[in-house]
Design an enzyme around this catalytic site. Structure first.
Site, PDB file in Angstrom:
ATOM      1  N   GLN A   8       5.979 -11.284   7.610  1.00 56.14           N
ATOM      2  CA  GLN A   8       5.424 -12.009   8.746  1.00 56.14           C
ATOM      3  C   GLN A   8       4.763 -11.094   9.778  1.00 56.14           C
ATOM      4  O   GLN A   8       4.008 -11.544  10.626  1.00 56.14           O
ATOM      5  CB  GLN A   8       6.505 -12.847   9.448  1.00 56.14           C
ATOM      6  CG  GLN A   8       5.839 -13.745  10.487  1.00 56.14           C
ATOM      7  CD  GLN A   8       6.766 -14.577  11.301  1.00 56.14           C
ATOM      8  OE1 GLN A   8       7.613 -15.235  10.724  1.00 56.14           O
ATOM      9  NE2 GLN A   8       6.603 -14.545  12.615  1.00 56.14           N
ATOM     10  N   ARG A  14       2.357   2.582   9.584  1.00 55.66           N
ATOM     11  CA  ARG A  14       1.557   3.279  10.608  1.00 55.66           C
ATOM     12  C   ARG A  14       2.418   3.824  11.748  1.00 55.66           C
ATOM     13  O   ARG A  14       1.913   4.594  12.573  1.00 55.66           O
ATOM     14  CB  ARG A  14       0.461   2.354  11.154  1.00 55.66           C
ATOM     15  CG  ARG A  14      -0.644   2.092  10.139  1.00 55.66           C
ATOM     16  CD  ARG A  14      -1.858   1.432  10.751  1.00 55.66           C
ATOM     17  NE  ARG A  14      -2.993   1.449   9.843  1.00 55.66           N
ATOM     18  CZ  ARG A  14      -3.328   0.443   9.029  1.00 55.66           C
ATOM     19  NH1 ARG A  14      -2.617  -0.671   9.012  1.00 55.66           N
ATOM     20  NH2 ARG A  14      -4.386   0.560   8.234  1.00 55.66           N
ATOM     21  N   SER A  67       6.527  -0.444  10.279  1.00 52.20           N
ATOM     22  CA  SER A  67       5.151  -0.385   9.796  1.00 52.20           C
ATOM     23  C   SER A  67       4.912   1.024   9.273  1.00 52.20           C
ATOM     24  O   SER A  67       5.416   2.002   9.855  1.00 52.20           O
ATOM     25  CB  SER A  67       4.184  -0.652  10.963  1.00 52.20           C
ATOM     26  OG  SER A  67       2.887  -0.194  10.633  1.00 52.20           O
ATOM     27  N   HIS A 106       9.249  -3.629   3.485  1.00 52.09           N
ATOM     28  CA  HIS A 106       8.842  -3.859   2.091  1.00 52.09           C
ATOM     29  C   HIS A 106      10.066  -4.168   1.228  1.00 52.09           C
ATOM     30  O   HIS A 106      10.045  -5.051   0.374  1.00 52.09           O
ATOM     31  CB  HIS A 106       8.175  -2.612   1.501  1.00 52.09           C
ATOM     32  CG  HIS A 106       6.910  -2.197   2.180  1.00 52.09           C
ATOM     33  ND1 HIS A 106       6.820  -1.056   2.937  1.00 52.09           N
ATOM     34  CD2 HIS A 106       5.684  -2.768   2.206  1.00 52.09           C
ATOM     35  CE1 HIS A 106       5.586  -0.927   3.387  1.00 52.09           C
ATOM     36  NE2 HIS A 106       4.877  -1.950   2.974  1.00 52.09           N
ATOM     37  N   GLN A 108      -2.673 -12.241   7.931  1.00 51.44           N
ATOM     38  CA  GLN A 108      -2.913 -11.955   6.510  1.00 51.44           C
ATOM     39  C   GLN A 108      -2.212 -12.988   5.629  1.00 51.44           C
ATOM     40  O   GLN A 108      -2.807 -13.522   4.679  1.00 51.44           O
ATOM     41  CB  GLN A 108      -2.406 -10.549   6.195  1.00 51.44           C
ATOM     42  CG  GLN A 108      -2.297 -10.246   4.712  1.00 51.44           C
ATOM     43  CD  GLN A 108      -1.945  -8.812   4.423  1.00 51.44           C
ATOM     44  OE1 GLN A 108      -2.797  -7.945   4.502  1.00 51.44           O
ATOM     45  NE2 GLN A 108      -0.705  -8.523   4.068  1.00 51.44           N
ATOM     46  N   MET A 127       0.854  -1.200   0.000  1.00 53.39           N
ATOM     47  CA  MET A 127       0.000   0.000   0.000  1.00 53.39           C
ATOM     48  C   MET A 127       0.888   1.247   0.000  1.00 53.39           C
ATOM     49  O   MET A 127       0.440   2.328   0.395  1.00 53.39           O
ATOM     50  CB  MET A 127      -0.931  -0.011   1.213  1.00 53.39           C
ATOM     51  CG  MET A 127      -1.867  -1.228   1.210  1.00 53.39           C
ATOM     52  SD  MET A 127      -3.406  -0.965   2.089  1.00 53.39           S
ATOM     53  CE  MET A 127      -2.821  -0.705   3.729  1.00 53.39           C
ATOM     54  N   ASP A 163       2.400  -9.190   9.295  1.00 55.07           N
ATOM     55  CA  ASP A 163       0.975  -9.457   9.054  1.00 55.07           C
ATOM     56  C   ASP A 163       0.787 -10.967   8.946  1.00 55.07           C
ATOM     57  O   ASP A 163       0.383 -11.482   7.898  1.00 55.07           O
ATOM     58  CB  ASP A 163       0.528  -8.738   7.786  1.00 55.07           C
ATOM     59  CG  ASP A 163       0.664  -7.238   7.912  1.00 55.07           C
ATOM     60  OD1 ASP A 163      -0.047  -6.648   8.727  1.00 55.07           O
ATOM     61  OD2 ASP A 163       1.513  -6.645   7.214  1.00 55.07           O
TER      62      ASP A 163
HETATM   63  O1  PAF Z   1      -0.176  -5.783   3.608  1.00 57.34           O
HETATM   64  C1  PAF Z   1      -0.592  -4.866   2.862  1.00 57.34           C
HETATM   65  O2  PAF Z   1       0.066  -3.837   2.637  1.00 57.34           O
HETATM   66  C2  PAF Z   1      -1.962  -4.994   2.224  1.00 57.34           C
HETATM   67  O3  PAF Z   1      -2.865  -5.640   3.059  1.00 57.34           O
HETATM   68  C3  PAF Z   1      -1.927  -5.687   0.842  1.00 57.34           C
HETATM   69  C4  PAF Z   1      -1.443  -7.123   0.933  1.00 57.34           C
HETATM   70  C5  PAF Z   1      -1.024  -4.902  -0.095  1.00 57.34           C
HETATM   71  C6  PAF Z   1      -3.332  -5.719   0.227  1.00 57.34           C
HETATM   72  O4  PAF Z   1      -3.845  -4.430   0.076  1.00 57.34           O
END
Ligand code: PAF
Length: 286
Positions: free
Chosen positions: A146, A185, A183, A35, A151, A28, A148
């Protein structure tokens, strides 16, 4: 590096590189070293690396931070260029969700616990957008962090259940020197709140120490962790749980391996973190 805003353009590029191994990192934006660790791994393992940057409105609840979520495309673009990324997919919500959009992908077991309790609909938004991105990009391997954990488990389940021919890699949490999990955030935290946010990592250390001393009853570990979190300013616990790492269902005691999962508000930032807890008996056998 190609930047594509439309699905048509992405498909054109993907068609040209179809014989290559495609690695995909969905994001995102507001990129950080977490990332970039995924991107670096994708670069090693594949011939063509795609990163999507899309703040997905579908995965935010009405009271959540969709509008506030940090966005800085120029900075993200420069970071990805430096990593040698081949294609950025940077669509708008209108491109991803056509007028009258009414088809969703929903996982209904793993999504019901942990973050799924306080964020109803969140994982349905995630699986829907990730399924769409997989269909558009058709990667061979997709990379998730990990941090998340829930997710990543849900995405793995979706890929298995719906037969996506895609390998899912889940890479370790990247932390700041002081232990705070990276993060996007974290940018919401004031310097005082950031100090309190270290309690998530401190909780992990505390839980690991307890388990090392053979205190393996989840109830006792959770009690100590909650006490620690509540002792810090600006914190509000969403959940502290010890679950089976595969089913995400609560574990009464750690016989072999458990996952400590934390969801904690610090100021207006909702932070999550997690770690495996391994019983000393299990370790002794290894
Ligand atoms: O982890 C994230 O940044 C989001 O949940 C993702 C996997 C890009 C989906 O919008």
């Amino acid at each position: 590096m190609i930047i594509a805003q439309t699905i048509k353009k992405v498909k054109e590029v993907i068609r040209r590189v179809k014989n290559k191994k495609i690695g995909f990192v969905p994001t995102m934006g507001a990129l950080h070293q977490g990332h970039l660790s995924l991107v670096k791994r994708a670069k090693k393992e594949s011939d063509f690396v795609v990163v999507s940057i899309f703040v997905n409105p579908l995965q935010f609840g009405p009271q959540e931070d969709y509008k506030l979520y940090p966005r800085n495309f120029k900075k993200d673009e420069a970071l990805l260029k430096k990593e040698g990324v081949d294609l950025i997919f940077y669509p708008t919500p209108k491109i991803m969700y056509l007028e009258g959009f009414s088809t969703y992908v929903e996982e209904v077991y793993l999504s019901r616990v942990l973050c799924g309790v306080s964020r109803p609909g969140h994982f349905k938004g995630v699986t829907t957008v990730v399924a769409k991105l997989f269909n558009i990009i058709e990667p061979d391997i997709a990379y998730f962090g990990q941090k998340d954990y829930q997710q990543a488990q849900i995405i793995k389940r979706m890929v298995r259940d719906l037969n996506f021919p895609i390998k899912i890699r889940v890479l370790p949490i990247v932390r700041d020197k002081d232990g705070l999990a990276l993060s996007s955030r974290n940018s919401y935290l004031s310097s005082e709140e950031r100090k309190s946010a270290l309690v998530l990592f401190q909780s992990i250390r505390l839980a690991k120490n307890l388990v090392r001393r053979d205190i393996v009853e989840s109830r006792l570990i959770i009690k100590e962790v909650k006490k620690l979190i509540n002792s810090k300013k600006y914190t509000k616990i969403d959940y502290v749980e010890i679950v089976d790492p595969l089913t995400l269902q609560p574990l009464e005691r750690i016989e072999k391996r458990g996952l400590l999962a934390l969801g904690v508000y610090v100021g207006r930032a909702r932070l999550i973190d997690n770690a495996f807890l391994v019983s000393p008996k299990k370790k002794a056998k290894v």
